[in-house]
Design an enzyme around this catalytic site. Structure first.
Site, mmCIF file in Angstrom:
data_model
loop_
_atom_site.group_PDB
_atom_site.id
_atom_site.type_symbol
_atom_site.label_atom_id
_atom_site.label_comp_id
_atom_site.label_asym_id
_atom_site.label_seq_id
_atom_site.Cartn_x
_atom_site.Cartn_y
_atom_site.Cartn_z
ATOM 1 N N THR A 33 0.877 -1.181 0.000
ATOM 2 C CA THR A 33 0.000 0.000 0.000
ATOM 3 C C THR A 33 0.906 1.220 0.000
ATOM 4 O OG1 THR A 33 -1.642 -1.162 1.329
ATOM 5 C CG2 THR A 33 -1.812 1.234 1.242
ATOM 6 N N LYS B 254 -7.727 1.537 -3.091
ATOM 7 C CA LYS B 254 -7.375 1.095 -1.732
ATOM 8 C C LYS B 254 -7.537 2.234 -0.717
ATOM 9 C CE LYS B 254 -5.097 -1.053 1.646
ATOM 10 N NZ LYS B 254 -5.535 -2.211 2.361
ATOM 11 N N LYS C 259 -1.501 5.309 8.606
ATOM 12 C CA LYS C 259 -0.757 5.330 7.339
ATOM 13 C C LYS C 259 -1.717 5.511 6.152
ATOM 14 C CE LYS C 259 1.720 2.432 4.096
ATOM 15 N NZ LYS C 259 2.194 1.128 3.699
HETATM 16 P P1 NAD Z 1 6.143 -5.719 7.173
HETATM 17 O O1 NAD Z 1 6.859 -4.542 7.740
HETATM 18 O O2 NAD Z 1 5.795 -6.856 8.066
HETATM 19 O O3 NAD Z 1 6.971 -6.318 5.929
HETATM 20 C C1 NAD Z 1 7.711 -5.539 5.024
HETATM 21 C C2 NAD Z 1 8.967 -6.325 4.676
HETATM 22 O O4 NAD Z 1 9.701 -5.631 3.674
HETATM 23 C C3 NAD Z 1 9.929 -6.492 5.884
HETATM 24 O O5 NAD Z 1 10.140 -7.880 6.113
HETATM 25 C C4 NAD Z 1 11.194 -5.758 5.447
HETATM 26 O O6 NAD Z 1 12.373 -6.343 5.923
HETATM 27 C C5 NAD Z 1 11.087 -5.855 3.938
HETATM 28 N N1 NAD Z 1 11.894 -4.864 3.226
HETATM 29 C C6 NAD Z 1 11.938 -3.517 3.413
HETATM 30 N N2 NAD Z 1 12.795 -2.949 2.541
HETATM 31 C C7 NAD Z 1 13.309 -3.962 1.787
HETATM 32 C C8 NAD Z 1 14.239 -4.016 0.710
HETATM 33 N N3 NAD Z 1 14.847 -2.914 0.251
HETATM 34 N N4 NAD Z 1 14.525 -5.222 0.168
HETATM 35 C C9 NAD Z 1 13.925 -6.347 0.629
HETATM 36 N N5 NAD Z 1 13.034 -6.368 1.648
HETATM 37 C C10 NAD Z 1 12.726 -5.188 2.211
HETATM 38 O O7 NAD Z 1 4.821 -5.118 6.490
HETATM 39 P P2 NAD Z 1 3.485 -5.932 6.105
HETATM 40 O O8 NAD Z 1 2.529 -5.920 7.241
HETATM 41 O O9 NAD Z 1 3.874 -7.212 5.457
HETATM 42 O O10 NAD Z 1 2.863 -4.944 5.011
HETATM 43 C C11 NAD Z 1 3.412 -4.824 3.701
HETATM 44 C C12 NAD Z 1 2.564 -3.852 2.906
HETATM 45 O O11 NAD Z 1 1.213 -4.307 2.856
HETATM 46 C C13 NAD Z 1 2.506 -2.439 3.509
HETATM 47 O O12 NAD Z 1 2.529 -1.507 2.469
HETATM 48 C C14 NAD Z 1 1.174 -2.430 4.255
HETATM 49 O O13 NAD Z 1 0.630 -1.124 4.377
HETATM 50 C C15 NAD Z 1 0.327 -3.318 3.371
HETATM 51 N N6 NAD Z 1 -0.786 -3.982 4.043
HETATM 52 C C16 NAD Z 1 -0.622 -4.549 5.267
HETATM 53 C C17 NAD Z 1 -1.699 -5.165 5.882
HETATM 54 C C18 NAD Z 1 -1.555 -5.813 7.248
HETATM 55 O O14 NAD Z 1 -2.593 -6.140 7.854
HETATM 56 N N7 NAD Z 1 -0.346 -6.032 7.738
HETATM 57 C C19 NAD Z 1 -2.949 -5.215 5.238
HETATM 58 C C20 NAD Z 1 -3.077 -4.660 3.960
HETATM 59 C C21 NAD Z 1 -1.986 -4.046 3.368
#
Ligand code: NAD
Length: 295
Positions: free
Chosen positions: A93, A168, A243
């Protein structure tokens, strides 16, 4: 069977990559965090040493990262080394502007690209029941759909570049506003001596009916599966709602749209977050609403 590179194996990306493996895809994964790479390996993915190494030989590249700056960093690394014509899909997102920049980068290098943010949270990621909201050209969407179907149950083509992100943030702005409205109604009902169940029974079949009430009721009891029955454990954390409401405000400002309630909802969630409740499910905003009455 497409070879898939998956970059970003956090709370969402980890289980999504695991579902691709379960569907029989060959997945090569990368994350900056070692523990996430280890989990992906245990789930059956191959592990690469970098994002650039992960996309080598991939037919489809998927990113699932925290914010726009992470997506642009990774896309700037991998897009120039991908084979021309490869599909790249971002499921994070992020802000509409960064999504459009990512699409432009892909187009410049001759790649197909889709922005495909999700709803359904970590439960949907684990259960492969996510909804994907997609933006991009028809050809790119058609190529992405069968892969996204391995991770979700509803795949919607919303329009051109950035349209998935637009859908979204508009959806989540409705959600943030409506959850505060439902919380306020229950807080008022409490003061008026009306039981939670009585308000639920009336409003859930009347004009106050909405998802925040009927699927995610912010008081314990009426909807047994809602986080209110589980100490407001997320679910969808309030910090993530901040966010998304901030992304909506940024987009509204850039596009010249008036969103007064979206702005107010952002301020209310920001105050809840600043008080140390960012890790509480967003339906816990009812506690903040109740606390305002005491002031
Ligand atoms: P998270 O922080 O758990 O995971 C993000 C991952 O990206 C981490 O493991 C981090 O190490 C990795 N990362 C960051 N920079 C990197 C790079 N340069 N190279 C490789 N890996 C890298 O976040 P999440 O909860 O998995 O959410 C991911 C996305 O989905 C976000 O944009 C969030 O807003 C969206 N989202 C989350 C949810 C939820 O309920 N968690 C629901 C809908 C959407």
């Amino acid at each position: 069977m497409a070879n898939i590179a998956f970059i970003g194996l956090g709370n969402m990306g980890g289980p999504m990559a695991a579902n691709l493996v379960k569907a029989g895809r060959k997945v090569t994964a990368f994350d900056l965090v070692e523990a996430s790479r280890d989990q992906a390996k245990a789930d059956g993915a191959g592990i690469a040493e970098s994002s650039v190494a992960a996309v080598k030989g991939a037919d489809v590249v998927i990113t699932m990262l925290p914010a726009g700056r992470h997506v642009l960093t990774v896309w700037n690394e991998v897009v120039p080394v991908m084979t021309k014509g490869t599909l790249i899909v971002d499921c994070s997102t992020i802000d509409v502007e960064s999504a459009k920049q990512a699409h432009a980068l892909a187009a410049k290098h001759g790649m197909l690209s889709v922005d495909a943010p999700v709803s359904g949270g970590t439960g949907g990621a684990k259960g492969a029941t996510l909804t994907f909201m997609c933006g991009g050209e028809e050809k790119a969407f058609a190529a992405a759909k069968p892969v996204l179907e391995n991770m979700g149950k509803k795949i919607v083509h919303c329009g051109g570049a950035g349209a998935g992100q637009a859908a979204k943030i508009c959806n989540n702005m409705i959600l943030g506003i409506s959850m505060i409205g439902v919380g306020e109604a229950f807080a008022l009902a409490e003061k008026l001596g009306l039981s939670h169940q009585a308000l639920f029974d009336v409003a859930s079949t009347s004009s106050g009916q909405c998802w925040a009430l009927t699927s995610y009721c912010p008081v314990p009891g009426p909807v047994p599966t809602s986080p209110a029955n589980n100490g407001y454990k997320p679910g969808f954390a309030s910090a993530l709602m901040v966010k998304d409401l901030t992304l909506a405000q940024d987009a509204a400002k850039a596009a010249g749209a008036a969103t007064p309630l979206g702005k107010h909802a952002q301020e209310i969630y920001k105050a809840f977050d600043a008080a140390g409740h960012g890790g509480v499910d967003f339906s816990g905003i009812i506690q903040h609403v109740r606390s305002l009455a005491a002031k």
